[in-house]
Structures are given as C-alpha cells and as structure tokens.
Design a protein around this motif. Sequence first.
Motif, PDB file in Angstrom:
ATOM      1  N   PHE A 224       0.817  -1.204   0.000  1.00 10.67           N
ATOM      2  CA  PHE A 224       0.000   0.000   0.000  1.00 10.67           C
ATOM      3  C   PHE A 224       0.855   1.261   0.000  1.00 10.67           C
ATOM      4  O   PHE A 224       0.489   2.260  -0.628  1.00 10.67           O
ATOM      5  CB  PHE A 224      -0.957  -0.008   1.190  1.00 10.67           C
ATOM      6  CG  PHE A 224      -1.899   1.157   1.204  1.00 10.67           C
ATOM      7  CD1 PHE A 224      -2.645   1.483   0.085  1.00 10.67           C
ATOM      8  CD2 PHE A 224      -2.028   1.946   2.342  1.00 10.67           C
ATOM      9  CE1 PHE A 224      -3.517   2.569   0.086  1.00 10.67           C
ATOM     10  CE2 PHE A 224      -2.893   3.023   2.356  1.00 10.67           C
ATOM     11  CZ  PHE A 224      -3.641   3.338   1.231  1.00 10.67           C
ATOM     12  N   ALA A 225       1.986   1.249   0.665  1.00  9.58           N
ATOM     13  CA  ALA A 225       2.864   2.423   0.666  1.00  9.58           C
ATOM     14  C   ALA A 225       3.296   2.781  -0.758  1.00  9.58           C
ATOM     15  O   ALA A 225       3.389   3.963  -1.107  1.00  9.58           O
ATOM     16  CB  ALA A 225       4.084   2.175   1.550  1.00  9.58           C
ATOM     17  N   ALA A 226       3.519   1.758  -1.584  1.00  9.49           N
ATOM     18  CA  ALA A 226       3.897   2.010  -2.969  1.00  9.49           C
ATOM     19  C   ALA A 226       2.750   2.647  -3.748  1.00  9.49           C
ATOM     20  O   ALA A 226       2.978   3.488  -4.633  1.00  9.49           O
ATOM     21  CB  ALA A 226       4.321   0.704  -3.643  1.00  9.49           C
ATOM     22  N   VAL A 227       1.519   2.272  -3.432  1.00 10.12           N
ATOM     23  CA  VAL A 227       0.361   2.906  -4.066  1.00 10.12           C
ATOM     24  C   VAL A 227       0.323   4.399  -3.724  1.00 10.12           C
ATOM     25  O   VAL A 227       0.117   5.247  -4.597  1.00 10.12           O
ATOM     26  CB  VAL A 227      -0.949   2.225  -3.619  1.00 10.12           C
ATOM     27  CG1 VAL A 227      -2.158   2.961  -4.210  1.00 10.12           C
ATOM     28  CG2 VAL A 227      -0.967   0.766  -4.041  1.00 10.12           C
ATOM     29  N   LEU A 228       0.531   4.724  -2.458  1.00 10.86           N
ATOM     30  CA  LEU A 228       0.515   6.129  -2.045  1.00 10.86           C
ATOM     31  C   LEU A 228       1.611   6.923  -2.752  1.00 10.86           C
ATOM     32  O   LEU A 228       1.378   8.054  -3.206  1.00 10.86           O
ATOM     33  CB  LEU A 228       0.675   6.226  -0.530  1.00 10.86           C
ATOM     34  CG  LEU A 228      -0.451   5.595   0.300  1.00 10.86           C
ATOM     35  CD1 LEU A 228      -0.107   5.667   1.787  1.00 10.86           C
ATOM     36  CD2 LEU A 228      -1.781   6.283   0.024  1.00 10.86           C
ATOM     37  N   ASP A 229       2.799   6.358  -2.845  1.00 10.59           N
ATOM     38  CA  ASP A 229       3.890   7.031  -3.553  1.00 10.59           C
ATOM     39  C   ASP A 229       3.507   7.297  -5.010  1.00 10.59           C
ATOM     40  O   ASP A 229       3.717   8.400  -5.536  1.00 10.59           O
ATOM     41  CB  ASP A 229       5.151   6.172  -3.516  1.00 10.59           C
ATOM     42  CG  ASP A 229       5.869   6.219  -2.179  1.00 10.59           C
ATOM     43  OD1 ASP A 229       5.689   7.200  -1.438  1.00 10.59           O
ATOM     44  OD2 ASP A 229       6.613   5.265  -1.878  1.00 10.59           O
ATOM     45  N   LEU A 239      -5.151  13.546  -1.617  1.00  7.30           N
ATOM     46  CA  LEU A 239      -5.241  12.091  -1.638  1.00  7.30           C
ATOM     47  C   LEU A 239      -5.727  11.620  -0.274  1.00  7.30           C
ATOM     48  O   LEU A 239      -5.206  12.027   0.764  1.00  7.30           O
ATOM     49  CB  LEU A 239      -3.866  11.484  -1.949  1.00  7.30           C
ATOM     50  CG  LEU A 239      -3.769   9.962  -2.039  1.00  7.30           C
ATOM     51  CD1 LEU A 239      -4.649   9.418  -3.150  1.00  7.30           C
ATOM     52  CD2 LEU A 239      -2.308   9.548  -2.258  1.00  7.30           C
ATOM     53  N   ARG A 240      -6.754  10.755  -0.290  1.00 11.25           N
ATOM     54  CA  ARG A 240      -7.290  10.160   0.935  1.00 11.25           C
ATOM     55  C   ARG A 240      -7.476   8.669   0.699  1.00 11.25           C
ATOM     56  O   ARG A 240      -7.416   8.196  -0.444  1.00 11.25           O
ATOM     57  CB  ARG A 240      -8.626  10.795   1.319  1.00 11.25           C
ATOM     58  CG  ARG A 240      -8.596  12.306   1.497  1.00 11.25           C
ATOM     59  CD  ARG A 240      -9.938  12.831   2.007  1.00 11.25           C
ATOM     60  NE  ARG A 240     -10.018  14.281   1.991  1.00 11.25           N
ATOM     61  CZ  ARG A 240      -9.570  15.067   2.964  1.00 11.25           C
ATOM     62  NH1 ARG A 240      -9.002  14.530   4.031  1.00 11.25           N
ATOM     63  NH2 ARG A 240      -9.691  16.379   2.893  1.00 11.25           N
ATOM     64  N   LEU A 260       4.508  12.767   2.091  1.00 17.19           N
ATOM     65  CA  LEU A 260       3.844  12.937   0.796  1.00 17.19           C
ATOM     66  C   LEU A 260       3.040  14.233   0.760  1.00 17.19           C
ATOM     67  O   LEU A 260       2.221  14.502   1.639  1.00 17.19           O
ATOM     68  CB  LEU A 260       2.927  11.746   0.498  1.00 17.19           C
ATOM     69  CG  LEU A 260       3.619  10.399   0.302  1.00 17.19           C
ATOM     70  CD1 LEU A 260       2.609   9.336  -0.112  1.00 17.19           C
ATOM     71  CD2 LEU A 260       4.742  10.496  -0.729  1.00 17.19           C
ATOM     72  N   ARG A 261       3.295  15.012  -0.261  1.00 16.63           N
ATOM     73  CA  ARG A 261       2.654  16.321  -0.440  1.00 16.63           C
ATOM     74  C   ARG A 261       1.131  16.229  -0.462  1.00 16.63           C
ATOM     75  O   ARG A 261       0.429  17.066   0.132  1.00 16.63           O
ATOM     76  CB  ARG A 261       3.156  16.918  -1.762  1.00 16.63           C
ATOM     77  CG  ARG A 261       2.386  18.120  -2.277  1.00 16.63           C
ATOM     78  CD  ARG A 261       2.667  18.342  -3.772  1.00 16.63           C
ATOM     79  NE  ARG A 261       2.431  17.143  -4.551  1.00 16.63           N
ATOM     80  CZ  ARG A 261       1.225  16.724  -4.947  1.00 16.63           C
ATOM     81  NH1 ARG A 261       0.146  17.412  -4.628  1.00 16.63           N
ATOM     82  NH2 ARG A 261       1.103  15.620  -5.655  1.00 16.63           N
ATOM     83  N   SER A 262       0.587  15.245  -1.152  1.00 12.09           N
ATOM     84  CA  SER A 262      -0.854  15.217  -1.404  1.00 12.09           C
ATOM     85  C   SER A 262      -1.659  14.485  -0.337  1.00 12.09           C
ATOM     86  O   SER A 262      -2.879  14.647  -0.263  1.00 12.09           O
ATOM     87  CB  SER A 262      -1.131  14.535  -2.757  1.00 12.09           C
ATOM     88  OG  SER A 262      -0.703  13.173  -2.719  1.00 12.09           O
ATOM     89  N   LEU A 263      -1.004  13.683   0.502  1.00 10.54           N
ATOM     90  CA  LEU A 263      -1.734  12.859   1.464  1.00 10.54           C
ATOM     91  C   LEU A 263      -2.272  13.732   2.593  1.00 10.54           C
ATOM     92  O   LEU A 263      -1.518  14.344   3.347  1.00 10.54           O
ATOM     93  CB  LEU A 263      -0.832  11.762   2.023  1.00 10.54           C
ATOM     94  CG  LEU A 263      -1.512  10.705   2.898  1.00 10.54           C
ATOM     95  CD1 LEU A 263      -2.663  10.024   2.167  1.00 10.54           C
ATOM     96  CD2 LEU A 263      -0.495   9.662   3.363  1.00 10.54           C
TER      97      LEU A 263
END
Length: 456
Positions: A224-229, A239-240, A260-263
């Motif tokens: 999942f961390a790779a998805v967020l990246d 991003l949520r 992460l900028r968008s999270l």
Amino acid sequence: MQTPFMNLTFCIRTFGCQMNKHDSERIAGMLEGLGALAVESVEEADIVAFMTCCVREAADTRLYGQVASLKNIPLRSGTPLSKRIVAVGGCIGQRDGERLVEKLPHLDVVFGTHNLASLPRLLQSAVEKGGHHVEVLDAASSFASELPASREHEWAAWLPITIGCNNFCTYCIVPYVRGREKSRPLEDIVEEAERYVAAGVKEITLLGQNVNSYGRDLYGSPRFAAVLDALDATGVERLRFATSHPRDLTDEVIGKFATLRSLMPALHLPVQSGSDTVLAAMNRRYTRDHYRALVAKLRDAVGDIALSTDVIVGFPGETAKDFEDTYRLVDEVGYHQVFTFIYSKREGTPAASMNDPTPRETIQARFDRLVDIVQKRAFEANQRDLNTVVDVLVEGASKRDTGLLSGRSPKNQTVHAPLPPGVSAEDLAGSIVRVRVDEAKTWYLAGRLLDPPTRP
C-alpha cells in the motif's frame, strides 16, 4: 444509437459505504451512456435502483420500507412504461437474491456486488418482457472501475484498489457478500488516477475494505505504501483513503503522512472496542495497546492529524468493565469524529449465535454516555483550528444556508463561509479557497474567505 433506455428516467438511492457510492456512479454512467436521464426523485423516475448495505439491521428495514412505498407512487406523466421498474443491488442483493423477490413481489431486478455490468441487460429484460430477473454471481471477474462512470462531482473521484475482505470479523457480513480480497494491479490504479488528474480531479479517495493489505494477493506482501507514492506522483492535489484495518497499518504507511505532499492529514482507523476481551471475541487481531501505539506513531508523524473511528456498543458479552475500557480509549484519543453503533445481529456471522444477557436499556445507557464524550472531544479537537487559516475544497452551497459555501478542510472537517457578492457556490465548486476560521463547533468550522474571488 437507439436503445430501450432512450426517453427513460432513473434514480439511484445509495446506502452504506463509499464503495456503494462508487458503484452507484458506475450504474449512472452505464445508464446515461444508453440514453437514460438521471433525475433526483423517485416520483420522476421510470427506473429506481437501490444500492444497499447489510452491515446493520436498520439498513434492511429502511430498504423494505422504501421499496414497498413505491407501489403507492404513480408513474410520471409521459412515461413510455406501464409500470415503474425497481432494482435492488449491493450487499442485500448479493445476500438475499431470490428471497428478495419473494418478500417484495413488485421488485423487478435483483443483482449482486459482483455483477454491476449485468444491470442494463437485466433492466432491459424487465422493460421488454416483464417478470422478475435475478442474477447474483459468487465472484467478480473484473473491477467495477472498468465500467463508465457518472461522478457526483467532477473534481472528486473514488478509486477502488481492492475489493472483498479476508478478515472475517465475527460481527461483519462483508466478507460473505463482497467476497475474498482481490487487488488491482498497481499500473491499472495509476493509469486511472492519471486520467482523473488530466480531467481536472482535485481529490482522489482510494477505496478498499482494508486498503492496508493491498497487494498481498498479487505480490506476496502488502504494497500500500507504494500505491501512495505512485498516486502522489500523479500530481493530484488531495489524496485520501478508506478503510484501514489497524492490524495491517505499517510504520511505512504511517510515515507517508509526513512525507507525501498530497496525502491529507486525516485517517479513519476503526477501533470497534477498547477492550482486549471484546476485540478478541470480534476477531480483530490487535490489542488496545497496539492501537494506542499506532495513534502515538501517527501523531509523531503529523502532530494534529484528524482521526476518526467506528465503535460498536453492546457486542455480545460486553461487560461494564469492557465498556469502560472503550470509553477511556475514546476519551484518551480525542477523535475528530466517531461513528457509534449499537451492535446489530447479522445472520450468517459467528457473533449472531453468541448469547448476551445484557438488558437493552443498559446498552442504550452506555451508548448515550459514549456519545457525550465523543461530542465533547470532537468540539475540543476543532477548537485547535480556531483563528487559523485552512484551505477548503469547495463542494457547493451549505444545506442550512444557501448564502454560505460548504467544503472540506485537509483534515476533512466541514467548513462554511459566506459567499462573496455576485459569486455563487456553483462558481466556486471544485476550487480550493482559504478560509480564516472564526468559529469552531463540534461538527464544523466557520469563517470568512481570504482573497475572496469575483465572478469568473
């Protein structure tokens, strides 16, 4: 191209989780693509589709009441149909199948969670042939994201990354109606996100019954961390994700909130109970201390992260001490929002056979007491944003006052502010504005626009 749906109107009523909202957008996309016109009310609709949830008993009751009431609503003037077509899908459709038609004889179509794409065909059969048309599959062959969509907001998108669930909490029917967990390939997720960003989407919400375990079935371990990246790299502004199971929330994912900028600094982390005894009976597979440690790590990453949660009161066998453990945990964490529920027995789940001698009035008293502390802590959490400036993604006009815009802060708080003269909420919908917070209530913030825009 002429289709049987030309000149027909439809209305979708959606209950339950964000995944149902996503599925409803896909249904709307299919029907609009075939020439049908979406309308707001069932009175105007030739076709009414219910996307259902069966997590709690109240959802069943609500569905049966609303479907039954359609018998007494006349068809709209000018409709080409001799009767209104009624369809039920989602989790109740998947669970009950043919039994729904037996209980609701005027129901025309039943479909399940795994075959949204079948709905136009089933509806066409109902329009042309009459009778009942039921199709419920045991598993999905593809993701609903492959279907066309008509999104509620052009600037926001749901993006499923998994379907199904492998956790089998003893109170939960979801694994039985949504199936076992299945992940989408990462490249498919990124491709869909890139299309959304190119189309002007400002906010993407990743969906799954347990997003934290994403990729275990594809890659052997969660990614999942790779998805967020990868989603952050698309350039999306916000991003949520939902929902997170505490057992699978890793330090790596927690760290993304800081980097992460968008999270966005908001997380829904269902605890369900603060009692180790009850958590074990629920098959949640974490402890109170494990959950508390996750909260501490999240606040180390982002000091004022907004946490929300789910809590069940009255799970079978819950003692006074068990409830006190839950109460103290909610008091300690200080959530921005808590979705509180009294336990609802769901046939087919292990908890349904558990005996509980606790009087209903005792459970209700515990529930009421919990709600009081939830509201107190939510009010205190919002006070921390008083006299600050927040960036607000405008959703439209406030429901309580059309002279106010309504939107969401990075922490997912509802924010209201007066509209500038000559500017409508529709003008600002989908834009991000700055609001100086002058008032902080339990469930919303209010303030004034900085640098107020003029009519475009």
